[in-house]
Design a protein around this motif. Structure first.
Motif, short mmCIF file in Angstrom:
data_model
loop_
_atom_site.label_atom_id
_atom_site.label_comp_id
_atom_site.label_asym_id
_atom_site.label_seq_id
_atom_site.Cartn_x
_atom_site.Cartn_y
_atom_site.Cartn_z
N ASP A 141 46.54 47.21 51.98
CA ASP A 141 47.59 48.66 52.39
C ASP A 141 48.67 48.24 50.78
OD1 ASP A 141 48.90 46.40 52.94
OD2 ASP A 141 49.38 47.71 54.49
N ARG A 142 49.12 47.37 50.37
CA ARG A 142 49.40 47.47 48.79
C ARG A 142 48.90 46.86 48.06
NH1 ARG A 142 53.00 42.59 48.12
NH2 ARG A 142 53.75 42.60 46.37
N PHE A 143 48.35 47.04 46.52
CA PHE A 143 48.10 46.66 45.82
C PHE A 143 49.27 47.17 44.39
CE2 PHE A 143 45.54 45.55 42.20
CZ PHE A 143 44.93 44.69 42.74
N ASP A 144 49.31 46.35 43.55
CA ASP A 144 50.10 46.20 42.54
C ASP A 144 49.74 45.04 41.17
OD1 ASP A 144 52.02 44.46 43.28
OD2 ASP A 144 53.73 45.31 43.28
N LEU A 145 50.31 45.28 39.56
CA LEU A 145 50.11 44.50 39.38
C LEU A 145 50.46 42.98 39.27
CD1 LEU A 145 48.84 43.46 36.50
CD2 LEU A 145 51.07 44.15 35.34
N ALA A 146 51.54 43.18 39.61
CA ALA A 146 52.21 41.62 40.42
C ALA A 146 51.67 40.70 41.16
CB ALA A 146 53.85 41.67 40.90
N LEU A 147 50.65 41.68 43.07
CA LEU A 147 50.57 40.98 43.52
C LEU A 147 48.74 40.69 42.64
CD1 LEU A 147 50.02 40.06 46.26
CD2 LEU A 147 48.93 43.02 46.79
N ALA A 148 48.10 41.73 42.07
CA ALA A 148 47.01 40.63 41.71
C ALA A 148 47.05 39.75 40.74
CB ALA A 148 46.50 42.26 40.46
N GLN A 149 48.25 39.58 39.77
CA GLN A 149 48.10 38.44 39.29
C GLN A 149 48.56 37.82 40.31
OE1 GLN A 149 51.41 39.86 36.47
NE2 GLN A 149 50.14 40.12 34.93
N GLU A 150 49.80 37.23 40.92
CA GLU A 150 49.48 36.66 42.01
C GLU A 150 48.41 36.08 42.32
OE1 GLU A 150 52.27 35.99 46.04
OE2 GLU A 150 52.63 36.97 44.85
N LEU A 151 47.58 36.82 42.91
CA LEU A 151 46.32 36.39 43.70
C LEU A 151 45.29 35.76 42.39
CD1 LEU A 151 46.24 39.41 46.21
CD2 LEU A 151 46.56 37.53 47.01
N LEU A 152 45.61 36.16 41.41
CA LEU A 152 44.28 36.38 40.62
C LEU A 152 44.58 34.32 40.41
CD1 LEU A 152 42.68 39.07 39.18
CD2 LEU A 152 42.02 37.43 40.67
N VAL A 153 46.00 34.35 39.57
CA VAL A 153 46.91 32.97 39.10
C VAL A 153 46.49 31.79 40.71
CG1 VAL A 153 48.81 31.64 38.89
CG2 VAL A 153 47.98 33.65 38.09
N ASN A 154 46.97 32.35 41.73
CA ASN A 154 46.63 31.14 42.75
C ASN A 154 44.90 30.80 42.65
OD1 ASN A 154 49.40 31.33 43.37
ND2 ASN A 154 49.27 33.10 45.28
N ALA A 155 43.99 31.85 42.71
CA ALA A 155 42.63 31.53 42.75
C ALA A 155 42.19 30.14 41.51
CB ALA A 155 42.37 32.63 42.78
N ALA A 156 42.93 30.92 40.77
CA ALA A 156 42.37 29.76 39.40
C ALA A 156 42.73 28.37 39.50
CB ALA A 156 43.10 30.06 38.18
N GLN A 157 44.70 28.73 40.46
CA GLN A 157 44.69 27.15 40.81
C GLN A 157 44.73 26.68 41.47
OE1 GLN A 157 48.95 28.10 40.39
NE2 GLN A 157 49.15 27.91 38.30
N SER A 158 44.07 27.03 42.47
CA SER A 158 42.88 26.16 43.52
C SER A 158 41.71 25.75 43.62
CB SER A 158 43.37 27.69 44.61
OG SER A 158 44.10 28.10 44.69
N ARG A 159 41.41 24.09 45.10
CA ARG A 159 40.46 24.29 44.79
C ARG A 159 39.36 25.20 45.59
NH1 ARG A 159 37.86 21.49 49.71
NH2 ARG A 159 36.01 19.83 49.36
#
Length: 74
Positions: free
Chosen positions: A52-70
């Protein structure tokens, strides 16, 4: 390029690509692709993807978290 950046752990590039896609108004593709990348590369993070909520900050946060995660591909 976005998924490859996440897969290889390049969080800076993932954030930059997301920012570019958002700036050229390709938001629906970015929204859909972010969800796919989260589930394909690190499925536990897919559970925190808010439909229900999507903006640039959220997209970047999720993708950065995924990149840094195992990566969890099983």
């Amino acid at each position: 390029m976005l998924q490859k950046a996440v897969r290889l752990g390049n969080s800076k590039l993932a954030a930059q690509v997301a920012g570019h896609l958002f700036s050229i108004d390709d938001r629906s593709w970015l929204y859909n692709r972010t969800a796919v990348i989260l589930f394909e590369e690190c499925w536990p993070l897919g559970c925190v993807f808010p439909p229900d909520r999507f903006d640039l900050a959220l997209a970047q946060e999720l993708l950065v978290n995924a990149a840094q995660s195992r990566k969890a591909k099983d």
